[in-house]
Design a protein around this motif. Structure first.
Motif, PDB file in Angstrom:
ATOM      1  N   ASN A 116      31.709 119.866  12.029  1.00 51.40           N
ATOM      2  CA  ASN A 116      33.080 119.416  11.782  1.00 51.40           C
ATOM      3  C   ASN A 116      33.740 120.242  10.686  1.00 51.40           C
ATOM      4  OD1 ASN A 116      33.725 117.360  13.551  1.00 51.40           O
ATOM      5  ND2 ASN A 116      32.769 115.777  12.310  1.00 51.40           N
ATOM      6  N   VAL A 117      35.048 120.342  10.742  1.00 56.38           N
ATOM      7  CA  VAL A 117      35.833 120.902   9.639  1.00 56.38           C
ATOM      8  C   VAL A 117      36.800 119.827   9.176  1.00 56.38           C
ATOM      9  CG1 VAL A 117      37.644 122.560   9.060  1.00 56.38           C
ATOM     10  CG2 VAL A 117      35.613 123.329  10.279  1.00 56.38           C
ATOM     11  N   ASP A 118      36.771 119.541   7.896  1.00 54.28           N
ATOM     12  CA  ASP A 118      37.605 118.468   7.354  1.00 54.28           C
ATOM     13  C   ASP A 118      39.051 118.891   7.150  1.00 54.28           C
ATOM     14  OD1 ASP A 118      35.478 116.631   7.224  1.00 54.28           O
ATOM     15  OD2 ASP A 118      34.847 117.402   5.268  1.00 54.28           O
ATOM     16  N   VAL A 119      39.259 120.150   6.802  1.00 51.40           N
ATOM     17  CA  VAL A 119      40.630 120.616   6.581  1.00 51.40           C
ATOM     18  C   VAL A 119      40.733 122.085   6.965  1.00 51.40           C
ATOM     19  CG1 VAL A 119      40.195 121.173   4.137  1.00 51.40           C
ATOM     20  CG2 VAL A 119      42.538 120.807   4.899  1.00 51.40           C
ATOM     21  N   LEU A 120      41.826 122.431   7.627  1.00 50.71           N
ATOM     22  CA  LEU A 120      42.132 123.824   7.947  1.00 50.71           C
ATOM     23  C   LEU A 120      43.347 124.232   7.125  1.00 50.71           C
ATOM     24  CD1 LEU A 120      42.074 125.666  11.302  1.00 50.71           C
ATOM     25  CD2 LEU A 120      44.160 125.789   9.934  1.00 50.71           C
ATOM     26  N   GLU A 173      40.376 111.469  11.186  1.00 46.30           N
ATOM     27  CA  GLU A 173      39.498 110.382  10.741  1.00 46.30           C
ATOM     28  C   GLU A 173      39.217 110.455   9.245  1.00 46.30           C
ATOM     29  OE1 GLU A 173      38.367 107.513  12.165  1.00 46.30           O
ATOM     30  OE2 GLU A 173      39.913 108.143  13.595  1.00 46.30           O
ATOM     31  N   LEU A 174      39.186 111.657   8.692  1.00 47.86           N
ATOM     32  CA  LEU A 174      38.978 111.778   7.250  1.00 47.86           C
ATOM     33  C   LEU A 174      40.119 111.108   6.484  1.00 47.86           C
ATOM     34  CD1 LEU A 174      37.596 114.525   5.087  1.00 47.86           C
ATOM     35  CD2 LEU A 174      39.970 113.925   4.675  1.00 47.86           C
ATOM     36  N   LEU A 175      41.356 111.323   6.939  1.00 47.81           N
ATOM     37  CA  LEU A 175      42.506 110.711   6.269  1.00 47.81           C
ATOM     38  C   LEU A 175      42.442 109.193   6.359  1.00 47.81           C
ATOM     39  CD1 LEU A 175      45.427 113.048   7.398  1.00 47.81           C
ATOM     40  CD2 LEU A 175      44.179 113.086   5.237  1.00 47.81           C
TER      41      LEU A 175
END
Length: 339
Positions: A116-120, A173-175
Motif C-alpha cells: 500500500n501507499v498512504d500518500v502520493l 481509508e487512512l483519512l
C-alpha cells in the motif's frame, strides 16, 4: 471500486467551476467526481452540479448541503468517497491532463502491487494572474522519485517548499481511520488536511509531474493578503489547532517529526507576518500569545521553530525589526509568487 475520488467544494462557483470539472473528467471511469455544493445561493452552482451529474452518471455525483464552509465540504466529500484514494481540488483550480493520466496509471500500478501507499505527492503550479513565469513547487531534492519510500528515505524540505493540500493524494481509508474532520465555517483548514494525517503515514510515493494548477488572482480569494488580514481569527484558529495536535504526537520517526515541524513553522510564519501587517497593538499581542502557546505546549518544537531562520526573522525586536520581517516576506513573495 473507483481508483480515485475527487472532492470539489463549490460555493457560488458558477464563473469557474466548469473549467475545473472538465479537467477532472479526463480521468474517465477510474474516477468519481464529488461536486459538493456548499449552500450556494447567489448563482447557478447547484444547477451546474446537477447538469454534470446527469450528463456523466457513474462519474459525477452532485451533493447539496447547507453552508458549512470549505472544511465542511471536504468532510462531506470524504464521507461520500468510495475510491481507493482521495483528493481535493478547489473549484477555481484545475489539473493538467497529461500529469493526471500519469498519476492514475501510477495509482493503478500501486494498487495491483504488494504494498500500500498512504500518500502520493505530486507538484503544483502557481497559476498567478498576470505572472510571466509560473512558479512550480517540486520536491526532487527531498523525496525519492518514482518509487515507494518511507520516512527514513527522505531528506528535509527546503525553507521555501510547501506541502499543501494541492500536493497530496491520500489513501481514503487512512483519512477515515485517522479520524480526519476539518472545522466547519473556517478558512485555511487545508493546512490541517496537509498536517493531521501524517502521523498515520508510513509509505509514500512521489511523482515528479506538474499536476495541480493553483489559481491565484481573484480579489475575494482567501489567500489574498487583505482577505487574510480580515480573517486573522480563522488563521489563528487553524494555527492553534496545529500547535495542540503537534504537542500530542509521541513516537514519531525523526524525519516524520521534522516534516511536521516544517509544516507548523510555515503556518507560524504566515500567522506572524499577517499579524504584523495588521499593524495594531492587539495583533502584536496576539502574535506574542501565539508563540507563547507553542512554547508552553511543546518547548522542543518551540525552540526548533523560534530559532530557525523563519522564526528568527518573524520575531525581530521593535518597530525596525518588524519592518525587516515585512521586507523579508515581500522579497519571498516576489521570488516565489505566492499570495
Amino acid at each position: 471500486m473507483k481508483l480515485l475520488s475527487v472532492a470539489v467544494p463549490c460555493y457560488n462557483s458558477e464563473a469557474y467551476m466548469r473549467k475545473c470539472i472538465d479537467s477532472l473528467l479526463v480521468g474517465g471511469e477510474d474516477v468519481e467526481i464529488l461536486l459538493v455544493d456548499d449552500g450556494s445561493t447567489k448563482d447557478a452552482t447547484p444547477g451546474i452540479a446537477d447538469e454534470y451529474e446527469e450528463k456523466y452518471p457513474g462519474i459525477v455525483k452532485a451533493i447539496h448541503q447547507e453552508n458549512k464552509g470549505h472544511g465542511g465540504a471536504v468532510n462531506t466529500g470524504l464521507a461520500n468517497a468510495t475510491g481507493l484514494y482521495f483528493k481535493v481540488v478547489d473549484s477555481d483550480d484545475w489539473v493538467n491532463a497529461e500529469a493526471y493520466r500519469e498519476i492514475l496509471k501510477t495509482l493503478d500500478e500501486i494498487t495491483r502491487g504488494p504494498q500500500n501507499v498512504d500518500v502520493l505527492f505530486s507538484n503544483y503550479v502557481y497559476e498567478k494572474e498576470g505572472a510571466a513565469k509560473k512558479r512550480v513547487m517540486r520536491y526532487t531534492k527531498s523525496f525519492p522519485v518514482g518509487r515507494i519510500f518511507g520516512w527514513e528515505d527522505m531528506k528535509r524540505l527546503g525553507p521555501s517548499h510547501y506541502v499543501l493540500m494541492h500536493s497530496l493524494i491520500f489513501r481514503t481509508e487512512l483519512l477515515k481511520e485517522c479520524g480526519l474532520k476539518l472545522p466547519e465555517h473556517t478558512f485555511y483548514v487545508d493546512n490541517l488536511f496537509a498536517f493531521i494525517p501524517f502521523p498515520s503515514v508510513k509509505t509514500m510515493y512521489y511523482l515528479d509531474v506538474n499536476f495541480y494548477r493553483y489559481y491565484i488572482g481573484r480579489a475575494d480569494q482567501s489567500v489574498n493578503e487583505k482577505v487574510m488580514i480580515s480573517r486573522l481569527d480563522q488563521q489563528l484558529r487553524v494555527n492553534n489547532q496545529m500547535i495542540e495536535f503537534m504537542g500530542e504526537q509521541k513516537g514519531l520517526k525523526p524525519n516524520q517529526r521534522e516534516f511536521m515541524i516544517h509544516s507548523l513553522a510555515i503556518i507560524m510564519t504566515v500567522s506572524s507576518i499577517m499579524l504584523i501587517r495588521s499593524g495594531t497593538e492587539e495583533s502584536l499581542e496576539k502574535k506574542r500569545e501565539l508563540w507563547t502557546r507553542l512554547k508552553k505546549k511543546d518547548l522542543g518544537v518551540f525552540l526548533r521553530i523560534r530559532w530557525g531562520f523563519t522564526g528568527s526573522v518573524m520575531n525581530l525586536p521593535g518597530k525596525s525589526g518588524r519592518k525587516l520581517s515585512v521586507y523579508g516576506y515581500k522579497l519571498c513573495q516576489k521570488i516565489y509568487g505566492f499570495n
